[in-house]
Design a protein around this motif. Structure first.
Motif, short mmCIF file in Angstrom:
data_model
loop_
_atom_site.label_atom_id
_atom_site.label_comp_id
_atom_site.label_asym_id
_atom_site.label_seq_id
_atom_site.Cartn_x
_atom_site.Cartn_y
_atom_site.Cartn_z
N PHE A 75 0.82 -1.21 0.00
CA PHE A 75 0.00 0.00 0.00
C PHE A 75 0.85 1.27 0.00
O PHE A 75 0.57 2.23 0.70
CB PHE A 75 -0.98 -0.01 1.18
CG PHE A 75 -2.04 -1.07 1.04
CD1 PHE A 75 -3.20 -0.81 0.32
CD2 PHE A 75 -1.87 -2.32 1.62
CE1 PHE A 75 -4.17 -1.79 0.18
CE2 PHE A 75 -2.85 -3.31 1.47
CZ PHE A 75 -4.00 -3.04 0.76
N ARG A 76 1.89 1.25 -0.81
CA ARG A 76 2.83 2.36 -0.87
C ARG A 76 2.14 3.64 -1.35
O ARG A 76 1.47 3.65 -2.37
CB ARG A 76 3.99 2.01 -1.80
CG ARG A 76 5.09 3.07 -1.85
CD ARG A 76 6.24 2.63 -2.72
NE ARG A 76 7.33 3.57 -2.68
CZ ARG A 76 8.49 3.40 -3.29
NH1 ARG A 76 8.70 2.30 -4.01
NH2 ARG A 76 9.45 4.29 -3.22
N ASP A 77 2.31 4.68 -0.62
CA ASP A 77 1.79 6.03 -0.89
C ASP A 77 0.29 6.17 -0.65
O ASP A 77 -0.26 7.26 -0.80
CB ASP A 77 2.12 6.49 -2.32
CG ASP A 77 3.62 6.50 -2.59
OD1 ASP A 77 4.38 6.76 -1.64
OD2 ASP A 77 4.02 6.22 -3.73
N ARG A 78 -0.40 5.12 -0.34
CA ARG A 78 -1.80 5.10 0.10
C ARG A 78 -2.79 5.68 -0.89
O ARG A 78 -3.78 5.04 -1.27
CB ARG A 78 -1.92 5.85 1.44
CG ARG A 78 -3.31 5.85 2.05
CD ARG A 78 -3.78 4.46 2.41
NE ARG A 78 -2.90 3.78 3.34
CZ ARG A 78 -3.10 2.54 3.78
NH1 ARG A 78 -4.16 1.88 3.36
NH2 ARG A 78 -2.27 1.98 4.61
N THR A 79 -2.57 6.91 -1.37
CA THR A 79 -3.55 7.56 -2.25
C THR A 79 -3.91 6.74 -3.49
O THR A 79 -5.09 6.63 -3.83
CB THR A 79 -3.04 8.96 -2.67
OG1 THR A 79 -2.92 9.78 -1.51
CG2 THR A 79 -4.01 9.62 -3.64
N PRO A 80 -2.94 6.16 -4.20
CA PRO A 80 -3.32 5.36 -5.38
C PRO A 80 -4.29 4.23 -5.05
O PRO A 80 -5.17 3.90 -5.86
CB PRO A 80 -1.98 4.81 -5.88
CG PRO A 80 -0.97 5.81 -5.40
CD PRO A 80 -1.48 6.26 -4.07
N PHE A 81 -4.16 3.65 -3.88
CA PHE A 81 -5.03 2.54 -3.50
C PHE A 81 -6.40 3.04 -3.05
O PHE A 81 -7.41 2.34 -3.23
CB PHE A 81 -4.34 1.68 -2.43
CG PHE A 81 -3.06 1.07 -2.92
CD1 PHE A 81 -3.08 -0.08 -3.69
CD2 PHE A 81 -1.85 1.67 -2.64
CE1 PHE A 81 -1.91 -0.63 -4.18
CE2 PHE A 81 -0.66 1.13 -3.12
CZ PHE A 81 -0.69 -0.02 -3.90
N ASP A 82 -6.44 4.25 -2.47
CA ASP A 82 -7.73 4.85 -2.17
C ASP A 82 -8.49 5.16 -3.47
O ASP A 82 -9.70 4.91 -3.57
CB ASP A 82 -7.53 6.15 -1.37
CG ASP A 82 -7.06 5.90 0.05
OD1 ASP A 82 -7.21 4.76 0.54
OD2 ASP A 82 -6.50 6.84 0.66
N LEU A 83 -7.77 5.67 -4.47
CA LEU A 83 -8.38 5.94 -5.77
C LEU A 83 -8.81 4.64 -6.45
O LEU A 83 -9.85 4.60 -7.13
CB LEU A 83 -7.40 6.70 -6.66
CG LEU A 83 -7.11 8.15 -6.25
CD1 LEU A 83 -5.92 8.69 -7.04
CD2 LEU A 83 -8.33 9.02 -6.46
N PHE A 84 -8.03 3.61 -6.28
CA PHE A 84 -8.37 2.30 -6.85
C PHE A 84 -9.70 1.81 -6.29
O PHE A 84 -10.58 1.36 -7.04
CB PHE A 84 -7.25 1.31 -6.52
CG PHE A 84 -7.48 -0.09 -7.03
CD1 PHE A 84 -7.47 -0.37 -8.39
CD2 PHE A 84 -7.69 -1.14 -6.14
CE1 PHE A 84 -7.66 -1.66 -8.87
CE2 PHE A 84 -7.88 -2.43 -6.60
CZ PHE A 84 -7.87 -2.69 -7.96
N SER A 85 -9.88 1.91 -4.98
CA SER A 85 -11.09 1.42 -4.32
C SER A 85 -12.29 2.34 -4.52
O SER A 85 -13.42 1.87 -4.71
CB SER A 85 -10.84 1.24 -2.82
OG SER A 85 -9.91 0.21 -2.58
#
Length: 270
Positions: A75-85
């Motif tokens: 979950f590096r940098d968090r934001t990309p995974f928030d946008l993914f979800s």
């Protein structure tokens, strides 16, 4: 290391991987390639440069592995995974459900596997949104060594502590002594495959969401444009491309446009 020797090895790395090394990277080259030289019984960097001109595939691959493997964590940098979800999955799932097609995700620089496994965890955590859709993840990398680690799904205590909550760790990993291994339900979502982004991408097939983070920064503009053009050919029109925080497409390509949600999230042009 002599400048002539550095230039020769740098040319080889650029030819094989697309990565352009500046003159200030001599220390990194020496630190990464010294273990390779020891493994193959090569006494000097000058000898290594000569050997690479007619080297065995094993030596060439070892040099590529050493120079292209980058640090990764869950979950590096968090934001990309928030946008993914919150953005990518809901919108793409709606389009896929409308035409009855599976949803395919491509992690284009999988390294040692933390990013594709993070994406897989996010997929499992968003089953309500996906509502029975067939979802799969393709994880590719140029480094055989990195892919070996990724496919094994085995990580040290230090590695799992970087980005994984205790709940996610217990849910998706089994402890093996002092290490942790991904559980089958997570591993089965991902197909790992060796792939050079500079070459044909036809084997990727049609994909909807592409994570290609922290790769383009190592390429010159011409190589970036080539890689992005090839990625666009593999993407559905309703898909998304996620780049790294330091990467931009300004002056590089017109195949993608930035979204309103985030400067590093792009959608393909028609």
């Amino acid at each position: 290391m002599q400048q002539q020797t550095y230039n020769a090895i740098a040319r080889f790395v650029a030819q094989e991987s697309g990565i352009k090394l500046s003159d200030g990277k001599a220390y990194m080259m020496e630190s990464r390639l010294t273990p390779v030289m020891s493994e193959f019984g090569i006494s000097s960097f000058e000898h290594l440069a000569t050997q690479l001109m007619a080297a065995t595939s094993e030596l060439r691959q070892a040099v590529v592995d050493a120079m292209t493997t980058n640090e990764s964590f869950f979950f590096r940098d968090r934001t990309p995974f928030d946008l993914f979800s919150n953005v990518m999955l809901p919108r793409v799932a709606e389009a896929k459900r409308a035409n009855g097609q599976p949803l395919r995700i491509w992690c284009a620089a999988a390294a040692t596997g933390q990013e594709p496994y993070s994406l897989a965890i996010s997929v499992l955590e968003n089953q309500t949104v996906l509502d029975g859709l067939d979802v799969s993840i393709l994880a590719t990398d140029i480094s055989q060594a990195a892919l070996g680690t990724a496919e094994s799904g085995r990580y040290t205590q230090f590695e799992v502590q970087r980005g994984l909550s205790a709940q996610r760790l217990i849910t998706h990993f089994d402890q093996e002594g002092g290490a942790w291994r991904v559980k089958p339900h997570l591993r089965e979502l991902i197909e790992f495959k060796e792939l050079n982004l500079l070459k044909s991408l036809h084997q990727v097939g049609k994909v909807d969401i592409v994570f290609c983070r922290n790769v383009l920064i190592y390429f010159d503009v011409e190589t970036k444009a080539q890689v992005l053009g090839n990625i666009r050919k593999q993407m559905s029109n309703t898909g998304y491309l996620m780049l790294g925080a330091a990467e931009t497409l300004v002056g590089v390509t017109d195949h993608f446009l930035p979204t309103a949600e985030h400067q590093n999230l792009f959608q393909p042009t028609s």
